[in-house]
Design an enzyme around this catalytic site. Structure first.
Site, PDB file in Angstrom:
ATOM      1  N   TRP A  89       0.819  -1.211   0.000  1.00 35.89           N
ATOM      2  CA  TRP A  89       0.000   0.000   0.000  1.00 35.89           C
ATOM      3  C   TRP A  89       0.852   1.260   0.000  1.00 35.89           C
ATOM      4  O   TRP A  89       0.487   2.261  -0.627  1.00 35.89           O
ATOM      5  CB  TRP A  89      -0.962  -0.026   1.185  1.00 35.89           C
ATOM      6  CG  TRP A  89      -1.958  -1.132   1.030  1.00 35.89           C
ATOM      7  CD1 TRP A  89      -2.051  -2.273   1.766  1.00 35.89           C
ATOM      8  CD2 TRP A  89      -2.983  -1.228   0.032  1.00 35.89           C
ATOM      9  NE1 TRP A  89      -3.064  -3.074   1.299  1.00 35.89           N
ATOM     10  CE2 TRP A  89      -3.656  -2.460   0.235  1.00 35.89           C
ATOM     11  CE3 TRP A  89      -3.393  -0.401  -1.015  1.00 35.89           C
ATOM     12  CZ2 TRP A  89      -4.717  -2.872  -0.572  1.00 35.89           C
ATOM     13  CZ3 TRP A  89      -4.453  -0.810  -1.819  1.00 35.89           C
ATOM     14  CH2 TRP A  89      -5.102  -2.026  -1.589  1.00 35.89           C
ATOM     15  N   ASP A 113      -1.736   6.879   6.589  1.00 31.70           N
ATOM     16  CA  ASP A 113      -2.768   5.926   6.187  1.00 31.70           C
ATOM     17  C   ASP A 113      -2.925   4.922   7.331  1.00 31.70           C
ATOM     18  O   ASP A 113      -2.090   4.050   7.527  1.00 31.70           O
ATOM     19  CB  ASP A 113      -2.351   5.224   4.896  1.00 31.70           C
ATOM     20  CG  ASP A 113      -3.338   4.153   4.455  1.00 31.70           C
ATOM     21  OD1 ASP A 113      -4.343   3.926   5.151  1.00 31.70           O
ATOM     22  OD2 ASP A 113      -3.086   3.522   3.409  1.00 31.70           O
ATOM     23  N   LYS A 171     -11.961  -2.476   7.928  1.00 30.75           N
ATOM     24  CA  LYS A 171     -11.072  -3.300   8.747  1.00 30.75           C
ATOM     25  C   LYS A 171     -11.565  -3.325  10.191  1.00 30.75           C
ATOM     26  O   LYS A 171     -11.927  -4.369  10.718  1.00 30.75           O
ATOM     27  CB  LYS A 171      -9.631  -2.773   8.691  1.00 30.75           C
ATOM     28  CG  LYS A 171      -9.074  -2.613   7.291  1.00 30.75           C
ATOM     29  CD  LYS A 171      -9.041  -3.914   6.517  1.00 30.75           C
ATOM     30  CE  LYS A 171      -8.361  -3.715   5.167  1.00 30.75           C
ATOM     31  NZ  LYS A 171      -8.409  -4.915   4.319  1.00 30.75           N
TER      32      LYS A 171
END
Length: 297
Positions: free
Chosen positions: A35, A105, A129
């Site tokens: 990511w 993030d 999540k």
């Protein structure tokens, strides 16, 4: 606090559009995994990006030590992912100088533990999540940062944070059900779990149980990431052969365990330990792992 759409992926673009485009300055990014790399690709479309550190050569098996990082006080901002879900890596400290806007993030560990939010200029996290169902992305952004950021000409209105702030996240029809479930989750953490400190303790307990089983297997289960960088959210590991890994995943599915396949870019096995997973569920997985090891060692 904004409730937006487009996931973290849209934030990969909105952040450099707001803080980097047309500034003539350089943003610093950490390429710590799958990511982190994707965020860099999008930022490079908007301006100058310096990859301050990359773990690609090592296969993203560890995070940088402090001695490997040299931050610039002149950077437009510093960006990193607090938890890399694919490789199972997590920062257990805050990075960078407080004089530079710190952007993080936190998609996969937001609300899993306390965080010193005042030290960050932007925190963003898609919901699916730990926070709620897919469809909403939570963005925390300092008003002072927006006030100082230059307005970008010809910017599509939907990509301008100011429009979402002015309309209280109602610039277009919001994902109301996802936001409502997020409300329920925050109430659950506060009233049932007892707060983020207790949530962190539970998550640590789950991870410690699983990593102990991996370490005690004498190489039958092989952890992917360096021990001090292990994620409390995503435990990634391999078995001795790809064939044995497939048998493990097949027998695990037959035993009622789902979602243990490693990410398509990495393979192997990944056990995600997000807030909704209980300690007894981890203990059941450990029982299966122990039985499988005895059968196939």
């Amino acid at each position: 606090m904004l409730f937006l759409q487009g996931g973290a992926t849209q934030q990969f673009s909105m952040i450099p559009i707001t803080l980097l485009r047309n500034t003539g300055r350089e943003a610093e990014y950490l390429q710590t995994g799958y990511w982190g790399k994707k965020a860099i690709v999008e930022a490079e479309k908007e301006g100058k990006v310096k990859t301050l550190w990359s773990g690609q050569a090592d296969g993203y098996k560890r995070l940088p030590d402090d001695a490997e990082l040299s931050f610039s006080e002149q950077a437009a901002y510093l960006h990193y992912a607090s938890n890399e879900t694919v490789e199972g890596l997590q920062f257990h400290r805050v990075l960078g100088p407080d004089s530079v806007p710190r952007v993080c993030d936190m998609s996969s560990d937001f609300l899993s533990r306390p965080v010193d939010a005042d030290r960050f200029s932007i925190i963003y996290a898609h919901a699916q999540k730990n926070i709620g169902p897919a469809g909403v992305t939570v963005v925390l952004i300092k008003k002072s940062l927006l006030d100082s950021a230059q307005e970008q000409p010809n910017l599509p209105s939907f990509l301008d944070y100011r429009n979402h702030v002015a309309t209280h996240s109602n610039y277009n029809t919001p994902p109301v059900f996802a936001i409502y479930v997020t409300l329920l989750v925050t109430r659950w953490i506060k009233d049932v779990v007892g707060g983020l400190e207790n949530m962190e303790n539970i998550n640590h307990r789950k991870a410690e149980l699983l990593y102990q089983a991996i370490d005690d297997s004498q190489g039958f289960y092989q952890g992917w990431s360096r021990k001090e960088d292990r994620s409390y959210m995503n435990a990634t590991f391999n078995l001795t052969t790809p064939e044995l890994e497939q048998r493990f995943l097949q027998e695990a599915a037959q035993a009622g365990f789902s979602g243990l396949d490693g990410h398509r870019s990495l393979g192997g096995v990944r056990a995600s330990l997000y807030n909704g997973l209980t300690v007894p569920a981890v203990e059941q997985l450990l029982d299966f792992m122990s039985t499988f090891e005895r059968k196939h060692r």
